[in-house]
Design an enzyme around this catalytic site. Structure first.
Site, mmCIF file in Angstrom:
data_model
loop_
_atom_site.group_PDB
_atom_site.id
_atom_site.type_symbol
_atom_site.label_atom_id
_atom_site.label_comp_id
_atom_site.label_asym_id
_atom_site.label_seq_id
_atom_site.Cartn_x
_atom_site.Cartn_y
_atom_site.Cartn_z
ATOM 1 N N SER A 146 0.867 -1.187 0.000
ATOM 2 C CA SER A 146 0.000 0.000 0.000
ATOM 3 C C SER A 146 0.897 1.227 0.000
ATOM 4 C CB SER A 146 -0.858 0.008 1.280
ATOM 5 O OG SER A 146 -1.432 1.291 1.491
ATOM 6 N N TYR A 159 -1.384 -1.616 10.160
ATOM 7 C CA TYR A 159 -1.477 -1.823 8.700
ATOM 8 C C TYR A 159 -0.214 -1.280 8.018
ATOM 9 C CZ TYR A 159 -3.773 -1.538 4.051
ATOM 10 O OH TYR A 159 -4.121 -1.678 2.727
HETATM 11 N N1 LIG Z 1 -8.783 -0.710 -1.459
HETATM 12 C C1 LIG Z 1 -7.772 0.099 -1.184
HETATM 13 O O1 LIG Z 1 -7.925 1.342 -1.148
HETATM 14 C C2 LIG Z 1 -6.399 -0.463 -0.937
HETATM 15 C C3 LIG Z 1 -5.308 0.439 -0.902
HETATM 16 C C4 LIG Z 1 -4.032 -0.063 -0.704
HETATM 17 C C5 LIG Z 1 -3.830 -1.421 -0.563
HETATM 18 N N2 LIG Z 1 -4.900 -2.282 -0.591
HETATM 19 C C6 LIG Z 1 -4.634 -3.703 -0.465
HETATM 20 O O2 LIG Z 1 -5.169 -4.373 -1.591
HETATM 21 C C7 LIG Z 1 -5.432 -5.736 -1.250
HETATM 22 C C8 LIG Z 1 -6.787 -6.146 -1.785
HETATM 23 O O3 LIG Z 1 -7.808 -5.432 -1.110
HETATM 24 P P1 LIG Z 1 -9.157 -4.946 -1.797
HETATM 25 O O4 LIG Z 1 -9.087 -3.487 -1.889
HETATM 26 O O5 LIG Z 1 -9.430 -5.732 -3.024
HETATM 27 O O6 LIG Z 1 -10.195 -5.285 -0.624
HETATM 28 P P2 LIG Z 1 -11.412 -6.332 -0.501
HETATM 29 O O7 LIG Z 1 -11.853 -6.220 0.904
HETATM 30 O O8 LIG Z 1 -12.380 -6.095 -1.604
HETATM 31 O O9 LIG Z 1 -10.720 -7.762 -0.759
HETATM 32 C C9 LIG Z 1 -9.913 -8.401 0.184
HETATM 33 C C10 LIG Z 1 -10.190 -9.885 0.106
HETATM 34 O O10 LIG Z 1 -9.279 -10.547 1.002
HETATM 35 C C11 LIG Z 1 -10.003 -11.521 1.710
HETATM 36 N N3 LIG Z 1 -9.330 -11.803 2.987
HETATM 37 C C12 LIG Z 1 -9.210 -10.976 4.046
HETATM 38 N N4 LIG Z 1 -8.568 -11.600 5.028
HETATM 39 C C13 LIG Z 1 -8.262 -12.839 4.589
HETATM 40 C C14 LIG Z 1 -7.615 -13.952 5.156
HETATM 41 N N5 LIG Z 1 -7.131 -13.926 6.415
HETATM 42 N N6 LIG Z 1 -7.464 -15.060 4.414
HETATM 43 C C15 LIG Z 1 -7.947 -15.105 3.151
HETATM 44 N N7 LIG Z 1 -8.591 -14.094 2.565
HETATM 45 C C16 LIG Z 1 -8.753 -12.970 3.282
HETATM 46 C C17 LIG Z 1 -11.403 -10.947 1.891
HETATM 47 O O11 LIG Z 1 -12.373 -11.946 2.168
HETATM 48 C C18 LIG Z 1 -11.603 -10.275 0.543
HETATM 49 O O12 LIG Z 1 -12.192 -11.159 -0.389
HETATM 50 C C19 LIG Z 1 -5.285 -5.815 0.272
HETATM 51 O O13 LIG Z 1 -4.039 -6.397 0.587
HETATM 52 C C20 LIG Z 1 -5.302 -4.366 0.711
HETATM 53 O O14 LIG Z 1 -4.618 -4.167 1.913
HETATM 54 C C21 LIG Z 1 -6.181 -1.815 -0.777
#
Ligand SMILES: NC(=O)c1ccc[n+]([C@@H]2O[C@H](COP(=O)([O-])OP(=O)(O)OC[C@H]3O[C@@H](n4cnc5c(N)ncnc54)[C@H](O)[C@@H]3O)[C@@H](O)[C@H]2O)c1
Length: 254
Positions: A146, A159
C-alpha cells in the site's frame, strides 16, 4: 495470450482487486487457484471465471494459518501440476476501525491480527509456495502492499507496519531467489474503490466529498491494480524484480 499455460494462486480473490485479477489473468490464459477465507465470495469468483470461459478452483484459506496455506499450495499443485504465479493480495484494512487506529488505541489482539493477515501470510505463502515454484522452473510473486508503506499517516499503524514489512521482504526475496528464476515485486495501491474502503468512502460519496484527492481526480478501480499485476505476472516483466510499483493516481507525488 499473455499468461498461456501458467498457473496462478491469487489470495483474497473473492472480492475487489483479487477478483478483478482472477478474471483478467484467466482471460490471458492462466488457470486460477482462487483463495479466500469466505467460501461464498470465492465460489462466486470461480463462477464468474468459468462463465467467461476460464478455468478456476476455489480453495478456502485463511492466509494467516499455516495449515491452510500448506493446503492451498498442495491442492493447487495436485490440481494443476505447478505454480507459476503467486499473488499475495489478501489483506485487511479500513473495514476494521480499531485496527486502523494509532498505536495507543490499537488493541494488542488487533495489532497481531493485522500483522498476521497482511504480513505473516506472505511469509507462509513464500515458505510453502517457493519450493514448488522452483520445481516449475521459477515464476513471479506479486505482493500487494500500500502507499501506507511509503508515507506516514496519523493512524493505521499496524497496517502501515505490515505493508512496510511486505515491501522490505519483497526486496529480500527478490535477492535470495532471483538466481532460481523467481521474481518478486510489490504493488503499492492508493485508494481503490473496493469493499475494503467502503465504510470510509461510501458516506463521503453520499455527501459529495472527495476521498484522498489525487492528480487523476478519481478513485482507482480494481482493474487498475489487476492490470499492473498482469504485467508483473507475465514474461513481459522478465527483467524486473525487487521493484515497488506505486499505482495511486499520483497521490504521493503531490
Ligand atoms: N482498497 C484500497 O484502497 C487499498 C489500498 C491499498 C492497498 N490495498 C490492499 O489491496 C489488497 C486487496 O484489497 P481490496 O481493496 O481488493 O479489498 P477487498 O476487501 O475487496 O478484498 C480483500 C479480500 O481478502 C479476503 N481476505 C481478508 N482476510 C483474509 C484472510 N485472512 N485469508 C484469506 N482471505 C482474506 C477478503 O475476504 C476479501 O475477499 C489488500 O491487501 C489491501 O490491503 C487496498
Amino acid at each position: 495470450m499473455r499468461l498461456k499455460n501458467k498457473v496462478a494462486i491469487i489470495t483474497g480473490a473473492g472480492s475487489g482487486q483479487g477478483r478483478a485479477a482472477a478474471l483478467i489473468f484467466s482471460r490471458e490464459g492462466a488457470r486460477i487457484a482462487v483463495s479466500d477465507w469466505k467460501p461464498e465470495l470465492g465460489d462466486e469468483t470461480v463462477t464468474l471465471v468459468k462463465k467467461a470461459g476460464g478455468e478456476a478452483i476455489f480453495i478456502r484459506t485463511d492466509v494467516s494459518e499455516s495449515a491452510d496455506v500448506q493446503n492451498l499450495v498442495r491442492t493447487t499443485v495436485s490440481t494443476y501440476g505447478r505454480i507459476d504465479i503467486l499473488y499475495n493480495n489478501a489483506g485487511v484494512g479500513f473495514s476494521s476501525p480499531l485496527s486502523m487506529s494509532d498505536v495507543i488505541n490499537t488493541p494488542e489482539a488487533d495489532w497481531d491480527r493485522v500483522i498476521a493477515i497482511n504480513l505473516r501470510s506472505m511469509y507462509l505463502t513464500a515458505k510453502y509456495g517457493i519450493p514448488e515454484m522452483i520445481k516449475s522452473g521459477g515464476g513471479s510473486i506479486i505482493n500487494t502492499a500500500s502507499i501506507a508503506a511509503l508515507i506516514g499517516s496519523e493512524a493505521a499503524h499496524a497496517y502501515t507496519a505490515a505493508k512496510g514489512g511486505m515491501v522490505a521482504l519483497s526486496r529480500a526475496l527478490a535477492v535470495e531467489f532471483g538466481p532460481k528464476n523467481i521474481r518478486v515485486n510489490c504493488i503499492c495501491p492508493g485508494a481503490i474503490d473496493t469493499p475494503m474502503i467502503a465504510p470510509v468512502v461510501d458516506p463521503l460519496k453520499k455527501s459529495g466529498q472527495p476521498f484522498m484527492t489525487s492528480p487523476i481526480r478519481r478513485l482507482g478501480m480494481p482493474e487498475d491494480i489487476a492490470n499492473c499485476a498482469l504485467y508483473l505476472a507475465s514474461d513481459e516483466s522478465s527483467f524486473m524484480t525487487g521493484a515497488t510499483l506505486v499505482v495511486d493516481g499520483g497521490y504521493i507525488a503531490q
